[in-house]
Design a protein around this motif. Structure first.
Motif: not given
Ligand code: AMP
Length: 422
Positions: A241, A266-271, A296
């Motif tokens: 964060q 990716t599931k946590a929307n982090i590329t 990225t």
């Protein structure tokens, strides 16, 4: 010292100006003059020191001042062996840049891609050939490679080539080279096998040693988080964060671990993208390009895959898994804090990895500062951890670890602590 003082020829000076290199690095200062004078060289230096230019610049100078087609055909006059595809491509990119104003042609031979284009390249002829040992041997066995005119051999990251099980391929390749040649040998570490190889291959070499492996750059801020394995992903997501983490390599122990982590992020929307030996060459190159261009923010890598990644401005190195070889920790964190920038190295330590912290601190002669105040503290208490560190410091269990001489687990070194399970 300046590049002018190294007496480099104009075409090289022009290329260096284009690359914005204003001053030689210490290894370049020390290696370029003896190599230009034809001496063998043993360089003890790791990635990030400028070692690639230290051997490429004098090679380009020596070769470009000679006749390139002595027998009417362009022949391989310098062979550079390196352990990984990424490293080979990186060296070839550098050679193309440094030699841009000369008539030299260089080519790269690596596994994982079709052989056809490489056959054509060899048929057309190159002056400098950069190769990984496995594919080179394949092509040699098929009669595509003529090494009889090689004048300068470079063994780059020789310790890593040994770790990866390339010793026999290396010896078979070297046997096909002229005995009378110049040999430049680079290794970040000096295990006994390297010493004996140096003795057998080099003739009265000049030795250049840069930054002992145990030194961690002072400008790198290190942080250690004790965390249970099950909470590592969540802790990483929390830390990410922080927007000051602009570009980071996250190290995992295994390829599967890398893929699993990318899925979790990716599931946590982090590329994030993974780069390792199971990916196709194109997928790896695409991941690297996305990372370099800032598309990225995170590259998840195993040590071997990360070896050739050359990114100047890395804000953070994150050890999702601590390495079992303490020198690897030093190499990894040395990827941040380059080019005079400050860098941060964050390490997660789960129960299995507690003994590694001791090994690392012993090597670097520094305590890694512990961040105790975080949302996922390890359930084990500090005294319990200290007891583990003391009792297991030299006897960690072997459950998994090495997976074949050329696999990602190949970084294991004899006499070192084996990797625990994935
Ligand atoms: P290497 O240790 O060969 O992997 O080089 C590390 C990085 O330093 C690469 O990105 C090189 O392009 C860069 N580099 C090498 N020599 C110089 C120099 N004299 N000045 C500035 N950057 C350099």
């Amino acid at each position: 010292m300046t590049f002018e003082q190294l007496q480099l020829i104009d075409p090289i000076m022009k290329a260096l100006a284009k690359e914005n290199y204003t001053q030689p690095t210490p290894i370049q200062e020390q290696a370029i003059p003896p190599v230009l004078a034809g001496r063998d060289l043993f360089g003890c230096a790791q990635t990030g020191t400028g070692k690639t230019a230290a051997f490429l610049l004098p090679i380009i100078q020596l070769l470009s001042t000679q006749q390139s087609r002595p027998n009417g055909k362009r022949v391989i006059r310098s062979l550079i062996l390196t352990p990984t595809r990424e490293l080979a491509i990186q060296i070839a990119d550098n050679a193309a840049a440094y030699g841009a104003f000369t008539h030299l042609r260089c080519g790269v031979i690596v596994g994982g891609v079709s052989q056809r284009a490489q056959e054509q390249l060899l048929e057309k002829g190159v002056d400098i050939l950069i190769a990984t040992p496995g594919r080179l041997i394949d092509l040699m066995n098929q009669g595509f490679v003529d090494l009889r005119h090689v004048q300068i051999l470079v063994l780059d990251e020789a310790d890593r080539m040994l770790d990866m099980g390339f010793i026999h391929d290396m010896k078979r390749i070297i046997a096909k080279l002229p005995v009378k040649r110049q040999t430049l040998f680079f290794s970040a570490t000096m295990p006994p096998e390297i010493t004996s190889l140096v003795q057998s291959l080099l003739n009265d070499p000049v030795k250049v040693e840069i930054t002992p492996v145990s030194s961690t750059a002072e400008r790198i801020k290190q942080q250690l988080y004790y965390v249970d394995k099950a909470n590592k992903l969540q802790l990483l997501i929390d830390l990410l964060q922080d927007k000051s983490i602009t570009s980071a390599i996250v190290f995992t122990r295994t390829k599967h671990g890398a893929d699993r982590l990318v899925r979790g992020l990716t599931k946590a929307n982090i590329t994030a993208q993974a780069i390792h030996g199971d990916k196709s060459q194109n997928a790896r190159q695409a991941a690297l390009n996305n990372f370099k261009s800032g598309v990225t923010r995170l590259l998840v890598a195993t040590d071997i895959a990360a070896r050739g990644i050359d990114v100047e401005e890395l804000s953070h190195v994150i050890n999702y898994n601590l390495p079992n070889i303490p020198e690897t920790y030093v190499h990894r964190i040395g990827r941040t804090g380059r080019a005079g920038l400050s860098g941060i190295a964050i390490s997660f330590c789960e129960e299995e990895e507690i003994p590694y912290v001791k090994d690392i601190e012993k090597l670097t002669k520094q305590k890694i500062p512990v961040v105790a105040d975080h949302p996922y503290p390890m359930t084990m208490t500090q005294p319990e951890r200290a007891a583990i560190g003391a009792s297991r410091a030299s006897s960690a269990p072997a459950k998994d670890g090495n997976r074949g001489p050329r696999g990602e687990g190949g970084g294991r070194r004899r006499g070192r602590r084996p990797n625990p399970g994935k």
